[in-house]
Structures are given as C-alpha cells and as structure tokens.
Scaffold this active site. Sequence first.
Site, PDB file in Angstrom:
ATOM      1  N   PRO A 266       0.790  -1.230   0.000  1.00  0.00           N
ATOM      2  CA  PRO A 266       0.000   0.000   0.000  1.00  0.00           C
ATOM      3  C   PRO A 266       0.826   1.286   0.000  1.00  0.00           C
ATOM      4  O   PRO A 266       0.250   2.371   0.008  1.00  0.00           O
ATOM      5  CB  PRO A 266      -0.813  -0.127   1.290  1.00  0.00           C
ATOM      6  CG  PRO A 266       0.054  -0.925   2.198  1.00  0.00           C
ATOM      7  CD  PRO A 266       0.776  -1.902   1.321  1.00  0.00           C
ATOM      8  N   GLY A 268       3.756   2.344   2.019  1.00  0.00           N
ATOM      9  CA  GLY A 268       4.467   2.917   3.157  1.00  0.00           C
ATOM     10  C   GLY A 268       5.950   3.113   2.898  1.00  0.00           C
ATOM     11  O   GLY A 268       6.527   4.143   3.270  1.00  0.00           O
ATOM     12  N   ASP A 314       2.905  -5.548 -13.348  1.00  0.00           N
ATOM     13  CA  ASP A 314       3.437  -6.781 -12.762  1.00  0.00           C
ATOM     14  C   ASP A 314       4.954  -6.632 -12.647  1.00  0.00           C
ATOM     15  O   ASP A 314       5.660  -6.508 -13.646  1.00  0.00           O
ATOM     16  CB  ASP A 314       3.082  -7.959 -13.678  1.00  0.00           C
ATOM     17  CG  ASP A 314       3.569  -9.297 -13.131  1.00  0.00           C
ATOM     18  OD1 ASP A 314       4.489  -9.295 -12.284  1.00  0.00           O
ATOM     19  OD2 ASP A 314       3.046 -10.331 -13.563  1.00  0.00           O
ATOM     20  N   CYS A 383       8.397  -9.888   5.036  1.00  0.00           N
ATOM     21  CA  CYS A 383       7.993  -9.973   6.444  1.00  0.00           C
ATOM     22  C   CYS A 383       7.812 -11.453   6.789  1.00  0.00           C
ATOM     23  O   CYS A 383       6.828 -11.859   7.379  1.00  0.00           O
ATOM     24  CB  CYS A 383       6.727  -9.168   6.720  1.00  0.00           C
ATOM     25  SG  CYS A 383       5.333  -9.556   5.649  1.00  0.00           S
TER      26      CYS A 383
END
Length: 459
Positions: A266, A268, A314, A383
């Site tokens: 998104p 950040g 992509d 992550c």
Amino acid sequence: MAEPPSKENTGLASRKLALEALIKIDSEGAYANLALNAAFKRKALPERDRAFVTALVQGVTRHRQTIDQEISKLSKKPLEKMPASLRNILRLSFFQLQFMPDIPASAVINTACNLAKKTGHVGQVAFANGILRNFAKQEKSDTQAGGNVPEWLVEKWQKNWGNEEAEKLIAYTTEIPELTLRTCEMSITPEGLIEILRGKGIVCRQGELVPACIIIEDRGSIKGPINKLPGYNEGLFSVQDEAASFVGLVVEPKAGEVILDLCAAPGGKSVHMAEMMENKGRVIASDSHANRLKLLKETRNRLGLTNIEIQTADGSELTLNERIDRILIDAPCSGTGVMNRRSDLALHRQAPDMVALTDLQKKLMQNAATLLKPGGILVYSTCSIEPEENEELIKWFLEAHKDFEPEDLSRFINPNLLKKWQGADKDLSLSSGMLQLLPSRHGLSGFFIARLRKNVHPE
C-alpha cells in the site's frame, strides 16, 4: 451508507457485528480487516464500540486454534457439525471469558444466549448456555501461552529454529502489536512530534532501530481514531512498523536519484523513501494491485509529496526505458514474521503456498537485475522468517548473478543496539549483506532484509 446507531443495547449490537464478521471469516474465508470494514460500512457505531468490535474479532481470530480446543473439551458435538452462527457465538464468548476479565461472566453468557436466540432456536440457546456456564466455572487455562499456528508451520519452525525458539515465536503470534508512527522528518523532528503527542497525554517512546519511529506504549492513551491524532492531517507522520521502516534506511535513497519500488502497495516504503529524498528525484511506485495503490495516492497527497510516480504493473514483467539507481523489492511472502498483526494468516496460509511464493520472488529478482544500472543498489525484503524466501533465495540469486555482491549492513544499526543484538543472536552476521529479524530475539516484527550492489565492471 451505514445504518445509524440504534437504541438496541450497544453491547449486544457490538457483539452482533463482531459475530457477523467472524462468520464471514469462518464460512467465506474473508480476511479479518476486510470483514471488519464491511461490517462497519453496514452499521455505524461510536468509536469506542468500533474499537471493541475490532478487539473481539482480532482476538478470536488470533486465538482461534486454542479456543476451539477448549470448546472441544466441553462439547460432545464437533465444532464442524455446528451451525456457523452457534460455532462463532461460542468462540466469541470463550474469548471474552478467557481474555477479558473485566467483563462479568454472567454478562457474556446472557449476551451469548440472546445472540443464539436471534440466530438459532431454543435448543441452541440451551446448548450455548450449558457449555459457557461449564467453562466459566473452570479455573482459567493457560491459553495465553498457546498460539494460533498451523501444525505444518510449527514443525517447520522447530526444524529451522529449534524447539525453544519455536515456542517463543508461537507465543509471539498471540501478542497485540504495538502501534508505531514514523515521523515525516521533512516536516518535524521525532523529538518535536513526541513533545506534541505527550502534550496530549499520549504515552510513547522513540524507536531504537529507526529513530524516526515513535512507538505508542499505551494504546489506551489515544482517544479516538488515528486520523484524529495531532499532526495527522498536517502530514507529520505515517503509521509504519519499525522493522518495515528500517527497510527504507537500508535502501538509503539520495535526493535526485531514481528509485523503483517494485511491489509498492500500500505504499508505506515508497512514502518513506520519497521523504528521505526531500521531494527531489523520483520514486517509481509500481504494483500489480491497482486498488491497493489508491491508498498510496491518498497518503502522497496528505504528506504533500510530489516525487512519487504511481503505476500499475506486474513487477516480474515490468520494463522501463531507463536504468534505475536503486530498486526495492518488498516481495509478496508468507508473512510469517507478522502473524500477530495479521491474525487471520494462520487460517489462510497453506504449506504448498511456499512454492508459488518463492517462484514469484525469484522472477521479481530476475527482472530487477535487468532494470538496475551498474553500480546500483538492490534491496530485497520480506515480512517472513522462512529461509527459502530469504537467505536461501539470496544465495540462489548471487550464484546465478555473479555481477552482484552483498554489502555489510552493520553501519545501518546504532552500535549500542548492535551490541545488544549480538548478545541475543549468536547467528547474527551482517557482513553477508543479510539480516533476519526475529521477534523472539530482536523485539521487532519478523523481517528479512538484504542489500546487494551490481558491479560496475562485472568479471
């Protein structure tokens, strides 16, 4: 448009909304945040009640595995044989009885019976009443120590990290994540933002790894939603995890450069890098999910950033008419390092997913290698705490791309923190150009970061 608040008992209304979201997660495989958003769009609630509903849904989802085990000990009827409404009324009520001691057991049970009456029949009311009263009579079990991790992943962690570390990681998945604000240092210093926040009674501290990060130590000291915090509308901060913020520091963008964020949504990290460049140069924020890029457009406008170019593409096939100074691949991954933030991850992630994810990660790396200019920097992050998405993938890449070499990450970490980590992590070796953050060792979200440089004169 959401229905306005009704005269209905607000406690019952909140639990009805939580139940609606839990049924969507359970029966339709919905993600928790999306199920909550849908529920709030349908029913307007005061901010305090919205927070309560969120805590219920996230809490049940985070502890569902252990809650289901507790229910199964008391019920002769298997959970999967119960109607979805009854099953989730029990989960909702067990969670409150176990983890919300401030709510009287009688209130939890009465509300559960009212919900069962509205969604089922008299028999279900009696069934829920009996099960919950029996549970309330018991001494509290040590559910806090349990986790919400699927068995295949538990075995994987035990193999990769050992039993003791795996237990700590499992316990971490049930912890409520901290709220972290990253200061927009173009507009204010972290110390200045802390002064403003503390002036409003907000309990907070500065991050050790990323000094621009402000960690809210007491969520209860915040009154209302985040967008009502002082400085939000003025663009003084963004909400960003400290480990995620560290990725931007490792990319180390310079004013005037061209940076490519290959999996930006998104957004950040794109925002952080654009701020570090002080609005000079360009950040090309690319992602295949157009809807998620809308969030980046909103943030870009709120913060007054003019050096972010957004495009839907992509990342594994993206082509450009120029070569890039620095590329960040914050790759789609299993997310196993942030399972406490994504409480529903355990419900969705399956072992075969790992193969598809690593295949995509390799394609992204391959394409980035062609887009980067000689002498440029490639940073890869996830992550995840799974070796095949992290160390093993970087080793594969370096073996296939002899014109790249790793760069030591030590200089990005302050010496005092580095010394502390070296005491807690005997495997720490930053000279390899790679860092695996583990919640159990470093007190941060589970992130992996690697920094590679493309040689100017390949051998």
